[in-house]
Design an enzyme around this catalytic site. Structure first.
Site, PDB file in Angstrom:
ATOM      1  N   ASN A   1      70.162 118.609  15.067  1.00 33.45           N
ATOM      2  CA  ASN A   1      69.108 119.544  14.684  1.00 33.45           C
ATOM      3  C   ASN A   1      68.134 118.777  13.789  1.00 33.45           C
ATOM      4  O   ASN A   1      68.424 118.514  12.632  1.00 33.45           O
ATOM      5  CB  ASN A   1      69.751 120.717  13.927  1.00 33.45           C
ATOM      6  N   TRP A   2      66.995 118.427  14.371  1.00 29.55           N
ATOM      7  CA  TRP A   2      66.041 117.591  13.620  1.00 29.55           C
ATOM      8  C   TRP A   2      65.263 118.387  12.576  1.00 29.55           C
ATOM      9  O   TRP A   2      64.561 117.814  11.754  1.00 29.55           O
ATOM     10  CB  TRP A   2      65.050 116.915  14.580  1.00 29.55           C
ATOM     11  N   LYS A   3      65.343 119.716  12.642  1.00 31.84           N
ATOM     12  CA  LYS A   3      64.605 120.592  11.711  1.00 31.84           C
ATOM     13  C   LYS A   3      63.114 120.232  11.727  1.00 31.84           C
ATOM     14  O   LYS A   3      62.605 119.810  12.759  1.00 31.84           O
ATOM     15  CB  LYS A   3      65.218 120.516  10.308  1.00 31.84           C
TER      16      LYS A   3
ATOM     17  N   GLU B   1      78.394 126.947  10.252  1.00 31.46           N
ATOM     18  CA  GLU B   1      77.683 126.140   9.268  1.00 31.46           C
ATOM     19  C   GLU B   1      77.715 126.838   7.910  1.00 31.46           C
ATOM     20  O   GLU B   1      76.871 127.706   7.640  1.00 31.46           O
ATOM     21  CB  GLU B   1      76.234 125.940   9.704  1.00 31.46           C
TER      22      GLU B   1
ATOM     23  N   GLY C   1      72.446 117.748  11.008  1.00 29.70           N
ATOM     24  CA  GLY C   1      71.074 117.776  10.498  1.00 29.70           C
ATOM     25  C   GLY C   1      70.630 116.385  10.096  1.00 29.70           C
ATOM     26  O   GLY C   1      70.228 115.566  10.930  1.00 29.70           O
ATOM     27  N   GLY C   2      70.723 116.090   8.813  1.00 31.93           N
ATOM     28  CA  GLY C   2      70.234 114.821   8.263  1.00 31.93           C
ATOM     29  C   GLY C   2      70.661 113.580   9.048  1.00 31.93           C
ATOM     30  O   GLY C   2      69.828 112.710   9.356  1.00 31.93           O
TER      31      GLY C   2
HETATM   32  P1  PGA Z   1      72.995 118.782   7.523  1.00 30.65           P
HETATM   33  O1  PGA Z   1      72.425 120.051   8.360  1.00 30.65           O
HETATM   34  O2  PGA Z   1      73.829 117.979   8.494  1.00 30.65           O
HETATM   35  O3  PGA Z   1      71.770 118.053   7.075  1.00 30.65           O
HETATM   36  O4  PGA Z   1      73.807 119.318   6.412  1.00 30.65           O
HETATM   37  C1  PGA Z   1      73.189 120.690   9.338  1.00 30.65           C
HETATM   38  C2  PGA Z   1      72.409 121.820   9.932  1.00 30.65           C
HETATM   39  O5  PGA Z   1      71.728 122.546   9.185  1.00 30.65           O
HETATM   40  O6  PGA Z   1      72.437 122.047  11.167  1.00 30.65           O
END
Ligand code: PGA
Length: 253
Positions: free
Chosen positions: A9-11, A168, A235-236
């Protein structure tokens, strides 16, 4: 048998050129991931099309991070499931906690969004999870269970074949504070039991349930070794091709 999946998930990160570059870097390394692990990447809307083209013919599938709760019309700023599908996506993430928290996404809206995404032939990655206050109050099982019931209990066992659940915990997202493998496993098992109660044991066994929240190469193996954890929503660490693929490789550890 349920599928193992690692989804990125690149956000709201990367502009078009960076996104295409990252997608190509992931594609170049995809062969290093175990053959039985599916890879999905979810870039921002603006470059879904270019990224889908960049990974065409590889094992990587492309997802949107959200979709509209209407099919078309006067909904300024929204992007429909049909639009997402038309540019080469096969999935959409829905109900991410950032959308629930900052954009008023309710379980009710998620039912509509899920219906429309499935009707267009998209698969859905539905996110659930408790916040810190709810965890500290001991409500984490109840919160996840009610999110699952409110959304997924409106669908059929057949629909479940195209739905992935992502657990999550909000307190673990982007905080560096990962849930322990035990904390994650007990919620995953509870989600599977909840699904079994509605759809039967076979559908529940076949449903992929991902963990998300500060998942990285150093902790992925321990999480993925749990009986009910079938991969990660990242995410990150999905913003670096090396880390993303290293997480997929954690299934081999
Ligand atoms: P994160 O995010 O790996 O940066 O904690 C996960 C997500 O929100 O899907």
């Amino acid at each position: 048998m349920r599928k193992k999946i690692v989804a990125g998930n690149w956000k709201m990160n990367t502009v078009k050129e960076q996104g295409v570059e990252l997608a190509k870097a992931v594609a170049a390394k995809a062969g290093e991931a175990p053959a039985n692990v599916g890879l999905i990447i979810a870039p921002p809307f603006t470059h879904l099309c270019c990224v889908a083209k960049a990974v065409e013919g590889t094992k990587i599938a492309v997802a949107a991070q959200n979709c509209a709760d209407h099919t078309s019309g006067a909904y300024t700023g929204e992007v429909s499931a049909a639009m997402i599908k038309a540019v080469g996506c096969s999935w959409t993430i829905l109900g991410h906690s950032e959308r629930r928290q900052y954009y008023g996404e309710t379980d009710e809206k998620l039912v509509e969004k899920t219906k429309l995404a499935l009707a267009e032939g998209l698969g859905v990655i539905l996110c659930v999870g408790e916040n810190l206050e709810q965890r500290e109050a001991g409500e984490h099982f109840a919160v996840c269970e009610s999110q699952i019931k409110n959304v997924l209990f409106n669908f059929s066992a057949d629909d479940m074949a195209r739905i992935i659940v992502a657990y999550e915990p909000v307190w673990a997202i982007g905080t560096g504070k990962t849930a322990t493998a035990e904390q994650a496993e007990e919620i995953h098992a509870h989600i599977r039991k909840t699904l079994a109660g509605k759809f039967g044991a076979k559908v529940a066994e076949d449903t992929t349930i991902l963990y998300g929240g500060s998942c990285k190469p150093s902790n992925a193996a321990e999480l993925f070794a749990q009986k009910d954890i079938d991969g990660g929503l990242i995410g990150g660490a999905a913003l670096k091709a090396d880390d993303f693929i290293a997480i997929a490789k954690a299934f081999e550890a």
